[in-house]
Each structure stands twice: as structure tokens, then as C-alpha cells.
Write an enzyme that holds these catalytic residues in place. Sequence first.
Site, PDB file in Angstrom:
ATOM      1  N   PRO A   2      38.414  40.740  33.721  1.00  0.00           N
ATOM      2  CA  PRO A   2      37.880  40.597  32.285  1.00  0.00           C
ATOM      3  C   PRO A   2      38.854  39.566  31.708  1.00  0.00           C
ATOM      4  O   PRO A   2      39.927  39.251  32.019  1.00  0.00           O
ATOM      5  CB  PRO A   2      37.979  41.871  31.726  1.00  0.00           C
ATOM      6  CG  PRO A   2      38.109  42.595  32.149  1.00  0.00           C
ATOM      7  CD  PRO A   2      38.489  42.268  33.757  1.00  0.00           C
ATOM      8  N   GLU A   3      38.833  38.508  31.266  1.00  0.00           N
ATOM      9  CA  GLU A   3      39.466  36.860  30.337  1.00  0.00           C
ATOM     10  C   GLU A   3      39.370  37.768  28.897  1.00  0.00           C
ATOM     11  O   GLU A   3      38.696  38.071  28.430  1.00  0.00           O
ATOM     12  CB  GLU A   3      39.348  35.640  30.763  1.00  0.00           C
ATOM     13  CG  GLU A   3      38.879  35.942  32.229  1.00  0.00           C
ATOM     14  CD  GLU A   3      38.799  34.254  32.985  1.00  0.00           C
ATOM     15  OE1 GLU A   3      39.282  33.714  32.472  1.00  0.00           O
ATOM     16  OE2 GLU A   3      38.550  34.695  34.196  1.00  0.00           O
ATOM     17  N   ARG A 108      38.571  50.544  40.777  1.00  0.00           N
ATOM     18  CA  ARG A 108      39.870  50.280  41.946  1.00  0.00           C
ATOM     19  C   ARG A 108      41.777  50.455  41.015  1.00  0.00           C
ATOM     20  O   ARG A 108      42.197  50.094  42.249  1.00  0.00           O
ATOM     21  CB  ARG A 108      39.472  49.042  41.568  1.00  0.00           C
ATOM     22  CG  ARG A 108      38.701  47.858  41.985  1.00  0.00           C
ATOM     23  CD  ARG A 108      38.070  46.942  43.302  1.00  0.00           C
ATOM     24  NE  ARG A 108      39.714  47.168  43.884  1.00  0.00           N
ATOM     25  CZ  ARG A 108      39.343  45.358  43.931  1.00  0.00           C
ATOM     26  NH1 ARG A 108      39.012  44.782  44.410  1.00  0.00           N
ATOM     27  NH2 ARG A 108      40.194  44.869  45.271  1.00  0.00           N
ATOM     28  N   ARG A 147      56.113  20.021  30.100  1.00  0.00           N
ATOM     29  CA  ARG A 147      56.396  20.292  31.817  1.00  0.00           C
ATOM     30  C   ARG A 147      55.855  19.004  32.966  1.00  0.00           C
ATOM     31  O   ARG A 147      55.463  18.878  33.026  1.00  0.00           O
ATOM     32  CB  ARG A 147      55.611  21.898  31.823  1.00  0.00           C
ATOM     33  CG  ARG A 147      56.099  22.569  31.132  1.00  0.00           C
ATOM     34  CD  ARG A 147      55.574  23.823  30.673  1.00  0.00           C
ATOM     35  NE  ARG A 147      56.160  23.895  29.487  1.00  0.00           N
ATOM     36  CZ  ARG A 147      56.358  25.751  28.561  1.00  0.00           C
ATOM     37  NH1 ARG A 147      55.993  26.608  29.795  1.00  0.00           N
ATOM     38  NH2 ARG A 147      56.336  26.311  28.244  1.00  0.00           N
TER      39      ARG A 147
END
Length: 269
Positions: A2-3, A108, A147
Site C-alpha cells: 500500500p502506498e 505475510r 542532490r
Amino acid sequence: MPELPEVETVVRSLQPDITGEFIKKVVIQWPKTVADPQSLKIVENQPIRSVERRGKFILLNLDSGSIVIHLRMTGRLYTHAPDETQAPYVTAVFHFSSGKRLHFQDTRKFGRIYFTPDSSDFSRHLGPEPLGPVFTAQWLKTRLNSRQRQIKPLLLDQTFLAGLGNIYVDEALYLAGIHPVSLSHKIPGKPIQKLHRAIRKLLGDAIEAQGTTIINFQHGDNRSGSFQHQLQVYGRGGKHCKKCEALILKMTVGQRGTHVCPACQVLYN
Ligand SMILES: [Zn+2]
């Protein structure tokens, strides 16, 4: 996994269901679910004041601190009784004084629950919210250009920006026309603006669709999200690009399966 949109969907379904409930006890049925079970003692007899999302985490805010839940791969939270097939996978149960129960089911068993006395302390380790006020196109440009990292692993880094995972990063980079191995400091302003817009729109649309159901994301009463029908590149390796007819490539970037249109996505390096 899930995001942001999937976790947001879970939070929205939990809010009306458990806000105001008093926690009577927490029964841990799979020990590893909670790193320090003793720390959860403090949550007993406390009401849940609010339920919110921070990045991919769910916070149950109490009077003294917050319960933090990370669903990881297969975690689910629901208040209906688990059926026979689900019951063996329930790893923790919150019992409320009303008689209601919140089940944490996790096939899981990678999901985790812990208590923090100060949620702002926990929040400090995460980047800004992509749908919040800090995340502007200018913020993104400054941070990317200062970056020197590949764009995809950087967007997946939760300390950089909180909430994105593999699916929405692939989709956002496709919509912005940026190749996932582009170097962050080499990407010009225009594509960064497109990327910013793509991230916000994508997440907004996915929340609207109640998330993406690829393997087994479910929320509330066994409902599923439907954003998988709107995906442009993710899971489409070997198929034609929806914009240009080139074949979508599946490659590995930073150990993650990555989908890219070699014609539509420009490599900046
Ligand atoms: Zn294309």
C-alpha cells in the site's frame, strides 16, 4: 505494498468507525507485530481522538501519544468479524469498551504496530507530504537539483518525500516524461514542474478511485480500489505505450522492477 492513496483510503474508512472508541485492551496474536508489547500497555483505557495518515503510516492519536501502524505488504484493518479463512492471519486485535473490535490481519506478517509518546518526533524522520503545502514545484526543483541521485530511488526515499512507492513513482515519471535513472541535478525546471503536477494529480485521482488493487489491497468491508484501470506504465512491460506505440520496457532500478517508455521518457544525465 500500500502506498499513500491506499493508506489514505484505509484511514478514511476507519475515521467514522473507530474515532471516539475507548481501547479496553490490545491482544497480540503474532508476537513480532509489536516490537515492544509492554509499551502498548499505556494505550489501555484511552480513547482514540483521531485517525490520520502520515506518509504510508496510520496514526491512531490518543491523549498521550499515538499508535503507529505500518501495513507493509499485506496488512489490513477492519472492524467486522474475520471469516474462517482470515482468522489465522489476524495478528493483533484492539478490543474497545463498546464491544467493537479492530482487527489487524496480515497474511505475510511484515506489518508492524508500535506506540510513540510524541508523533511529531516520529514525523521528523519523514519527508513532507506530497499533497501538503510544503511540496511545491519550487521545493521539488531546489531539492532535486541540490542532490546527485537517480530520480526513482530518490522519490522512493521516505525521508525525501513521504508516501510514494513503486507504482506511483513509475506512473509519475512516465507522465512527466522523465527516465527513472535520470540524475536529479540534471533534470531541467520544466520537467520538474511536470513531475510536481503529475505527482499531485496522480495521488488525488488514486485517492478518488480508493487506491490501486494489484495483489490484495482491501479496505473496510472487503472493498477494493480501482485505480489499476488507470495505470499507464506500471505492470505493462512488453505492451505498447498509450502515447507513442513504443514497447514499455521493464527494467531494474535500485533493485525495484521499473516500467518505462524509452521513447516518451527522456534520460537526463
Ligand atoms: Zn511512449
